[in-house]
Design a protein around this motif. Structure first.
Motif, PDB file in Angstrom:
ATOM      1  N   CYS A 189     -16.067  17.442  51.198  1.00  0.00           N
ATOM      2  CA  CYS A 189     -15.322  16.209  50.949  1.00  0.00           C
ATOM      3  C   CYS A 189     -14.507  15.864  52.196  1.00  0.00           C
ATOM      4  O   CYS A 189     -14.451  16.639  53.151  1.00  0.00           O
ATOM      5  N   ALA A 190     -13.864  14.709  52.171  1.00  0.00           N
ATOM      6  CA  ALA A 190     -13.119  14.244  53.342  1.00  0.00           C
ATOM      7  C   ALA A 190     -11.938  15.160  53.669  1.00  0.00           C
ATOM      8  O   ALA A 190     -11.558  15.299  54.840  1.00  0.00           O
ATOM      9  N   GLN A 191     -11.368  15.803  52.633  1.00  0.00           N
ATOM     10  CA  GLN A 191     -10.185  16.647  52.857  1.00  0.00           C
ATOM     11  C   GLN A 191     -10.281  17.966  52.116  1.00  0.00           C
ATOM     12  O   GLN A 191      -9.255  18.614  51.886  1.00  0.00           O
ATOM     13  N   SER A 192     -11.459  18.330  51.689  1.00  0.00           N
ATOM     14  CA  SER A 192     -11.586  19.527  50.849  1.00  0.00           C
ATOM     15  C   SER A 192     -13.040  19.985  50.816  1.00  0.00           C
ATOM     16  O   SER A 192     -13.924  19.289  51.308  1.00  0.00           O
ATOM     17  N   ASN A 193     -13.266  21.147  50.236  1.00  0.00           N
ATOM     18  CA  ASN A 193     -14.624  21.683  50.078  1.00  0.00           C
ATOM     19  C   ASN A 193     -15.131  21.410  48.668  1.00  0.00           C
ATOM     20  O   ASN A 193     -14.350  21.332  47.719  1.00  0.00           O
ATOM     21  N   LEU A 194     -16.452  21.308  48.562  1.00  0.00           N
ATOM     22  CA  LEU A 194     -17.094  20.909  47.308  1.00  0.00           C
ATOM     23  C   LEU A 194     -17.782  22.098  46.635  1.00  0.00           C
ATOM     24  O   LEU A 194     -18.440  22.898  47.307  1.00  0.00           O
ATOM     25  N   PHE A 195     -17.641  22.174  45.320  1.00  0.00           N
ATOM     26  CA  PHE A 195     -18.327  23.190  44.512  1.00  0.00           C
ATOM     27  C   PHE A 195     -18.952  22.509  43.299  1.00  0.00           C
ATOM     28  O   PHE A 195     -18.408  21.525  42.791  1.00  0.00           O
ATOM     29  N   ALA A 213     -14.772  25.876  57.221  1.00  0.00           N
ATOM     30  CA  ALA A 213     -14.704  27.145  56.490  1.00  0.00           C
ATOM     31  C   ALA A 213     -13.348  27.177  55.785  1.00  0.00           C
ATOM     32  O   ALA A 213     -12.372  27.769  56.274  1.00  0.00           O
ATOM     33  N   GLY A 214     -13.283  26.488  54.660  1.00  0.00           N
ATOM     34  CA  GLY A 214     -12.011  26.329  53.958  1.00  0.00           C
ATOM     35  C   GLY A 214     -11.452  27.676  53.529  1.00  0.00           C
ATOM     36  O   GLY A 214     -12.169  28.549  53.031  1.00  0.00           O
ATOM     37  N   ILE A 215     -10.155  27.817  53.694  1.00  0.00           N
ATOM     38  CA  ILE A 215      -9.488  29.064  53.309  1.00  0.00           C
ATOM     39  C   ILE A 215      -9.399  29.133  51.787  1.00  0.00           C
ATOM     40  O   ILE A 215      -9.578  30.192  51.183  1.00  0.00           O
ATOM     41  N   THR A 216      -9.206  27.984  51.157  1.00  0.00           N
ATOM     42  CA  THR A 216      -9.195  27.942  49.686  1.00  0.00           C
ATOM     43  C   THR A 216     -10.610  28.183  49.155  1.00  0.00           C
ATOM     44  O   THR A 216     -10.787  28.790  48.094  1.00  0.00           O
ATOM     45  N   ARG A 217     -11.609  27.684  49.873  1.00  0.00           N
ATOM     46  CA  ARG A 217     -13.022  27.910  49.502  1.00  0.00           C
ATOM     47  C   ARG A 217     -13.292  29.412  49.435  1.00  0.00           C
ATOM     48  O   ARG A 217     -13.802  29.928  48.433  1.00  0.00           O
ATOM     49  N   ALA A 218     -12.911  30.122  50.507  1.00  0.00           N
ATOM     50  CA  ALA A 218     -13.156  31.570  50.557  1.00  0.00           C
ATOM     51  C   ALA A 218     -12.352  32.292  49.478  1.00  0.00           C
ATOM     52  O   ALA A 218     -12.862  33.197  48.797  1.00  0.00           O
ATOM     53  N   PHE A 219     -11.093  31.878  49.310  1.00  0.00           N
ATOM     54  CA  PHE A 219     -10.240  32.551  48.331  1.00  0.00           C
ATOM     55  C   PHE A 219     -10.767  32.312  46.912  1.00  0.00           C
ATOM     56  O   PHE A 219     -10.741  33.213  46.072  1.00  0.00           O
ATOM     57  N   THR A 220     -11.261  31.117  46.670  1.00  0.00           N
ATOM     58  CA  THR A 220     -11.824  30.801  45.347  1.00  0.00           C
ATOM     59  C   THR A 220     -13.037  31.682  45.054  1.00  0.00           C
ATOM     60  O   THR A 220     -13.211  32.181  43.932  1.00  0.00           O
TER      61      THR A 220
END
Ligand code: PDD
Length: 295
Positions: A189-195, A213-220
């Motif tokens: 996304c423009a400001q976030s990662n998609l799942f 490589a979103g940090i929240t993506r990895a943590f999620t």
């Protein structure tokens, strides 16, 4: 509480924070940034943000003459000036630019990078976003930056691609915009990662689809693994999203936000799904536990 800014070691309120127009961050967007937040007043996953800042800087050939300790010290000092940390959660943006120099692309023109830290209260995400989910749009006529152009792996201050995507979302009254990549696959996304969630499995595009490589993506993904929710990094296309049981996006400031509508199509039954809910609850539990030191 309002925003305070640290420009090369000098802390002022936001209105008095200035940067020379010959700063190459301003002239060329030549710089990198990070955004972290606090839980219980403590910087969350700060070491990961520091590491990504350095990785982004390396990708644009920018040497970082500051230690992690120095960057942390300046962040804490700026948060303190803003009255954050003790009371109220903080949003902290670290910007590192090529620095001030003549109008030339020669890096030698800029002997010192500029380090700017903005600390302000964390903007609240409306509770309704988590309870009922949000709408996103598919970005039309623009693709996410090609990985061999300005790679989305670089958390770059040059955010025109992202801003153009968000303009489409804002025009449609949507909270986010989903980019495809140069192959037509979903990227981020423009400001976030998609799942997405399909048949009990969480799926997200792999890094080589061209995304941060979103940090929240990895943590999620880690949070999911800790409670037995499997996540695959796999190429996704429009049909995967439209036909998903659930979808959500992740980012530092917003954690995990359920997506219930894409353009005029409902995702699943149009309600927030059970796996998204579980992941968000566990995410918050772990973030709290890590910040208080209590399991
Ligand atoms: N944005 N993809 C893009 C393009 C982003 O700008 C961001 C974060 C993310 C999520 O990354 P992380 O989980 O590390 O925050 C993915 C930040 C929050 C911002 O620009 O404000």
């Amino acid at each position: 509480m309002s925003a305070y800014v640290n420009v090369n070691g000098v802390v002022t309120d936001a209105a008095h924070a200035v940067i020379p127009v010959y700063d190459h961050g301003f002239l060329y967007g030549e710089g990198v940034y990070e955004v972290f937040r606090t839980y219980r007043g403590k910087p969350f996953l700060f070491d990961r943000h520091q590491a990504r800042l350095r990785a982004s800087a390396a990708r644009i050939g920018l040497e970082v003459p500051f230690s992690d300790e120095e960057v942390e010290r300046r962040c804490l000092e700026t948060m303190k000036a803003a009255g954050l940390g003790a009371a109220g959660e903080a949003y902290v943006r670290i910007l590192l630019t090529r620095g001030v120099g003549e109008i030339t692309y020669d890096p030698a023109a800029c002997p010192f990078p500029s380090l700017v830290i903005i600390a302000k209260p964390l903007p609240p995400t409306p509770a309704g976003h988590y309870e009922h989910g949000i709408k996103v749009v598919m970005v039309e006529d623009i693709i996410r930056n090609h990985p061999e152009s300005v790679s989305p792996l670089i958390k770059s201050n040059n955010l025109i691609n992202n801003a153009l995507g968000m303009q489409q979302a804002i025009r449609a009254g949507a909270a986010e915009a989903v980019f495809r990549n140069y192959r037509g696959e979903l990227a981020e996304c423009a400001q976030s990662n998609l799942f997405i969630v399909s048949k009990g499995v969480v799926k997200t595009p792999p890094l080589d689809a061209g995304l941060l490589a979103g940090i929240t993506r990895a943590f999620t993904i880690e949070v999911g693994a800790s409670i037995g929710i499997r996540c695959e990094e796999t190429p996704l296309n429009d049909q995967d999203l439209f036909g998903a049981d659930e979808a959500f996006f992740t980012s530092t400031t917003k954690e995990i936000v359920p997506i219930v509508q894409v353009d005029d199509r409902k995702i699943g039954d149009g309600m927030v799904g059970p796996i998204t809910k579980k992941l968000l609850a566990q995410y918050r539990r772990q973030a709290e536990a890590m910040s208080t030191g209590r399991p």
